[in-house]
Design an enzyme around this catalytic site. Structure first.
Site, PDB file in Angstrom:
ATOM      1  N   CYS A   1       1.854  -1.406  -1.230  1.00  0.00           N
ATOM      2  CA  CYS A   1       0.463  -1.822  -1.475  1.00  0.00           C
ATOM      3  C   CYS A   1      -0.290  -2.119  -0.177  1.00  0.00           C
ATOM      4  CB  CYS A   1       0.428  -3.040  -2.387  1.00  0.00           C
ATOM      5  SG  CYS A   1       1.301  -2.795  -3.923  1.00  0.00           S
TER       6      CYS A   1
ATOM      7  N   HIS B   1      -5.942  -7.347  -1.750  1.00  0.00           N
ATOM      8  CA  HIS B   1      -5.228  -6.419  -2.622  1.00  0.00           C
ATOM      9  C   HIS B   1      -5.368  -6.887  -4.073  1.00  0.00           C
ATOM     10  CE1 HIS B   1      -2.378  -3.888  -4.459  1.00  0.00           C
ATOM     11  NE2 HIS B   1      -1.426  -4.801  -4.577  1.00  0.00           N
TER      12      HIS B   1
ATOM     13  N   ASN C   1      -3.764  -2.948 -10.827  1.00  0.00           N
ATOM     14  CA  ASN C   1      -3.214  -2.852  -9.476  1.00  0.00           C
ATOM     15  C   ASN C   1      -3.045  -1.380  -9.100  1.00  0.00           C
ATOM     16  OD1 ASN C   1      -1.574  -2.829  -7.218  1.00  0.00           O
ATOM     17  ND2 ASN C   1      -0.234  -4.474  -7.942  1.00  0.00           N
TER      18      ASN C   1
END
Ligand code: ACO
Length: 316
Positions: free
Chosen positions: A109, A243, A273
């Site tokens: 990520c 994030h 996500n």
């Protein structure tokens, strides 16, 4: 080193709401919203992640007002594209009709921030003038759809930026800490007639509560680090992009940092996500919404499997 000249993004056409998921598994809109802040996510159906990455690239190139032939380098942050080899960036180069160097990086990520740091080196060595950087992920193919604790968290998507020469990067920090057991996806691999090992199933596995604690600490520490490094106080920063893993992680970090909530922008409610695509998709959304003014300071922080973190401070 560099400045951002343009942004673009692309999400799959199929929107999957929490109620849609609840028809397939034992979950509910109420549980998912209260635990994560996610209301819907877009999932690949008949498109490929390469299709999305190419669309995001074309939009970013148009937004940057450059010609595709000017692109000197393509770097994509991704767990993996449609093919293990060639890289996603090579597939994008083929579709765009360019022959510049193209390669992928994987820092989970945090990958988009890692990619920008790698590309900063190319600018510093004056090897490039215009660079296409992407974050693009097809998480719907990495998750275990029978594991309700993880599959409700993720979506698919691609975000891109075109970078040009400039002096807008004020600070950047990358870290890796031990933590494989808390978040990982095994690689099943091919069938070797010589292997005597049992290969595991290939799905994302996560210890949600450990990742949660790691993520909140990472945001707080790394945002403070880049601000101190650039000798900038948080009041001078106009936008914070974190994030997009979970709204509760974001809220806990905001609470700890004591920064006004209005400065934080989110897509988590409608994207879920997106791993490495999270930050560039968010950046494109606020850019296209006209929220960024020239000279605004933007702080970014991403975290993911590794465990990796990537934080940066830059000027728009
Ligand atoms: N729907 C309904 N119930 C569920 C679901 C679901 N989708 N998933 C789990 N549950 C149940 C569990 O079975 C458990 O039931 P039990 O009490 O009867 O055993 C209960 O809900 C609580 O489960 P927990 O796992 O303890 O829930 P928690 O409060 O930890 O929330 C979550 C889980 C949302 C994953 C949380 O730990 C979290 O946000 N972690 C952060 C990790 C993260 O966001 N990772 C994203 C990917 S990694 C990255 O991007 C870096």
């Amino acid at each position: 080193m560099f400045q951002i000249l343009g942004t673009g993004s692309s999400l799959p056409k199929l929107k999957v709401t929490n109620d849609d998921l609840a028809k397939k598994m034992d979950t509910s809109d109420e549980w998912i919203v209260s635990k994560t802040g996610i209301k819907s996510r877009n999932i690949l159906s008949d498109e490929t992640i390469t299709d999305l990455a190419v669309e995001a690239s074309i939009k970013a190139i148009k937004d940057a007002k450059v010609d595709v032939s000017e692109i000197d380098l393509i770097v994509s942050a991704t767990l993996v594209g449609d093919t293990i080899t060639p890289s996603m960036s090579c597939l994008i180069a083929e579709k765009l009709g360019v022959s510049c160097p193209a390669f992928d990086i994987n820092a989970a990520c945090s990958g988009f921030v890692y990619a920008l740091d790698v590309v900063a080196g190319y600018f510093a060595r004056k090897k490039v003038k215009k660079v296409l950087v992407l974050g693009a992920e097809r998480l719907s193919h990495h998750i275990d759809w029978s594991d309700r604790a993880t599959c409700v968290l993720f979506g698919d998507g691609a975000g891109a930026v075109v970078l040009g020469e400039g002096d807008n990067l004020r600070s950047i920090r990358l870290t890796t800490q031990p933590g494989k057991a808390n978040l990982y996806e095994d690689f099943r691999g091919g069938d070797s007639p010589f292997s005597t090992r049992e290969f595991p199933v290939q799905h994302i596995k996560m210890n949600g509560q450990e990742v949660y604690k790691f993520a909140v600490n990472a945001i707080v520490n790394d945002i403070k680090f880049v601000l101190d490094d650039a000798k900038i106080t948080q009041e001078k920063v106009s936008h914070f992009l974190l994030h997009q893993a979970n709204i509760r992680i974001i809220d806990a970090a905001i609470h700890s940092l004591k920064i006004p909530k209005e400065k934080f922008h989110n897509t988590i409610d409608h994207t879920g996500n997106l791993s490495a695509a999270s930050i560039p998709v968010l950046l494109d959304e606020i850019n296209k919404a006209g929220k960024l003014k020239r000279g605004d300071l933007i702080a970014i922080c991403a975290f993911g499997a590794g465990l990796t973190t990537g934080a940066m401070l830059m000027e728009w």
